[in-house]
Design an enzyme around this catalytic site. Structure first.
Site, PDB file in Angstrom:
ATOM      1  N   VAL A 113       0.613  -1.735   0.214  1.00  0.00           N
ATOM      2  CA  VAL A 113      -0.458  -0.179  -0.309  1.00  0.00           C
ATOM      3  C   VAL A 113       0.978   1.451   0.119  1.00  0.00           C
ATOM      4  O   VAL A 113       1.846   1.315   0.741  1.00  0.00           O
ATOM      5  CB  VAL A 113      -1.201  -0.122   1.428  1.00  0.00           C
ATOM      6  CG1 VAL A 113      -1.934   1.598   1.377  1.00  0.00           C
ATOM      7  CG2 VAL A 113      -1.613  -1.209   1.201  1.00  0.00           C
ATOM      8  N   CYS A 114       0.642   1.984  -0.518  1.00  0.00           N
ATOM      9  CA  CYS A 114       1.027   3.247  -1.052  1.00  0.00           C
ATOM     10  C   CYS A 114       2.921   3.264  -0.881  1.00  0.00           C
ATOM     11  O   CYS A 114       3.215   2.513  -1.980  1.00  0.00           O
ATOM     12  CB  CYS A 114       0.456   4.454   0.224  1.00  0.00           C
ATOM     13  SG  CYS A 114       0.735   6.571   0.019  1.00  0.00           S
ATOM     14  N   THR A 115       3.308   3.825   0.196  1.00  0.00           N
ATOM     15  CA  THR A 115       4.862   3.973  -0.387  1.00  0.00           C
ATOM     16  C   THR A 115       5.449   2.310   0.591  1.00  0.00           C
ATOM     17  O   THR A 115       6.580   1.924   0.146  1.00  0.00           O
ATOM     18  CB  THR A 115       5.711   4.748   0.371  1.00  0.00           C
ATOM     19  OG1 THR A 115       4.640   4.309   2.201  1.00  0.00           O
ATOM     20  CG2 THR A 115       5.656   6.316   0.089  1.00  0.00           C
ATOM     21  N   THR A 133       2.650   3.865  -7.257  1.00  0.00           N
ATOM     22  CA  THR A 133       2.372   4.212  -5.592  1.00  0.00           C
ATOM     23  C   THR A 133       1.689   5.064  -5.315  1.00  0.00           C
ATOM     24  O   THR A 133       1.843   5.208  -6.834  1.00  0.00           O
ATOM     25  CB  THR A 133       4.502   3.650  -5.178  1.00  0.00           C
ATOM     26  OG1 THR A 133       4.840   4.192  -3.614  1.00  0.00           O
ATOM     27  CG2 THR A 133       4.799   5.608  -5.698  1.00  0.00           C
ATOM     28  N   ALA A 166      -1.006   2.560  -5.508  1.00  0.00           N
ATOM     29  CA  ALA A 166      -1.343   4.097  -5.114  1.00  0.00           C
ATOM     30  C   ALA A 166      -1.183   4.820  -3.548  1.00  0.00           C
ATOM     31  O   ALA A 166      -1.171   4.295  -2.572  1.00  0.00           O
ATOM     32  CB  ALA A 166      -1.994   4.633  -6.353  1.00  0.00           C
TER      33      ALA A 166
END
Length: 350
Positions: A113-115, A133, A166
């Site tokens: 998830v994300c970073t 990301t 993202a």
């Protein structure tokens, strides 16, 4: 509401946490899986840290941990790696990267998830794969890890047994896609409605990027045809033109699309052009004639018909969604009902 037989095998989800982890990266997906259990799911979620110690999130909230990564002896159906604002230091944490690698080795699917994508990349798990990301960091992901093909537009990307998503809330979108894969579209829809979120959200880093929703093709010539369509939607992408570009017959081209992508050439091209048109409508004030021309639809009327067919709204109405949330006027996209609207044509990542 729950209909689970005693003999059903649980779906094991392991979430790796660490000091400074972003809270919603963890709790958003967990809430999706927990809600799925109310509709017949069988998820069992465990939190893991590199040393088994409880952690404090970037928001200052404490999270309890079930066990240490080295003590994980079971095979996870899903390993989830969230992100955190201090990712530049996290990717230098050898113990954390070792935990990522160890959990991945005992997982059927690993997702970020994300970073969290930076942790997967630093652990070498994204080499030769497509990934995404948070939009703010896609350039850095591509620069730091040149062996990773970064898609800056997708809400999430599935490449084999790896998934990346993202920004923060996209972990919910990714988790809904997994629920649909595991339990079917009806359960995923029920979860989305219960959580009052879009099963598929319009705009932004769209999970319905045609490039990411199409499975890998084994045919290089077909991949070249697909890439040509996404690179220039306004070019000639009729069946005969694509067949000529690939050096094969139209019949062979049609068969390849059916066997490799599960769709028709015309349908694929329309999806590519829809994606291009939506991006233009979301991000600018170009006249409809210009949007139609550059996205490949040719005329505003053709553009309007395509939007009606695919989304059930006009291009103008689609553009209006991105002018304001409607919070002050009470005209937001969920004002009509406590349940989110569901556009008609959902494409799943492979």
């Amino acid at each position: 509401m729950t209909d689970r037989s005693p003999g059903q095998k649980p779906l094991l989800v392991t979430v790796l946490v660490f000091p400074g982890v972003r809270l919603l990266d963890v709790t958003g997906p967990i809430e999706v899986f927990a809600t799925a259990n109310e509709f017949g799911g069988r998820y069992r979620v465990r939190t893991v840290s590199s040393d088994g110690a409880d952690v404090t999130t970037s928001a200052g909230t404490g999270l309890s941990v079930d066990l240490a990564a080295p003590d994980v002896s079971y095979v996870s159906d899903v390993v989830l790696v969230p992100g955190g604002p201090e990712w530049p230091s996290l990717i230098k944490d050898d113990a954390l990267l070792s935990a990522v690698q160890a959990l991945d080795a005992r997982s059927r699917l690993t997702a970020s998830v994300c970073t969290g994508a930076f942790l997967l990349a630093a652990a070498g798990l994204l080499d030769g794969r497509r990934a995404t990301t948070h939009w703010r960091y896609t350039d850095q992901l591509a620069l730091r890890y040149p062996r990773v093909t970064v898609d800056p537009d997708a809400l999430f990307v599935r490449d084999g047994r790896m998934m990346t998503s993202a920004g923060v809330s996209s972990g919910i979108d990714l988790s809904l896609a997994l629920v649909e894969e595991h339990l079917g579209v009806d359960v995923a829809r029920a979860v989305a409605k219960d959580m009052v979120v879009f099963m598929q959200r319009p705009g932004g880093q769209s999970q319905f990027s045609v490039r990411t929703s199409s499975p890998h093709t084994r045919q290089d010539m077909l991949r070249r045809v697909l890439d040509a369509a996404t690179e220039d939607p306004s070019a000639d992408h009729t069946l005969s033109a694509m067949a000529r570009r690939a050096g094969i017959s139209t019949r062979h081209m049609t068969r390849l699309f059916r066997e490799e992508l599960g769709t028709t050439p015309a349908r694929y091209v329309e999806q590519v052009r829809m994606e291009a048109a939506k991006a233009m409508l979301e991000g600018g004030d170009d006249p409809m004639a210009s949007v139609a021309r550059h996205s490949g639809f040719g005329s505003p009327e053709s553009l309007r018909r395509a939007f009606a067919r695919n989304l059930g709204i006009t291009p103008g109405a689609y553009r209006a969604r991105f002018r304001t949330t409607g919070a002050t006027s009470g005209t937001g996209p969920m004002t009509d009902s406590s349940e989110p609207r569901e556009p008609s044509d959902r494409l799943l990542s492979p």
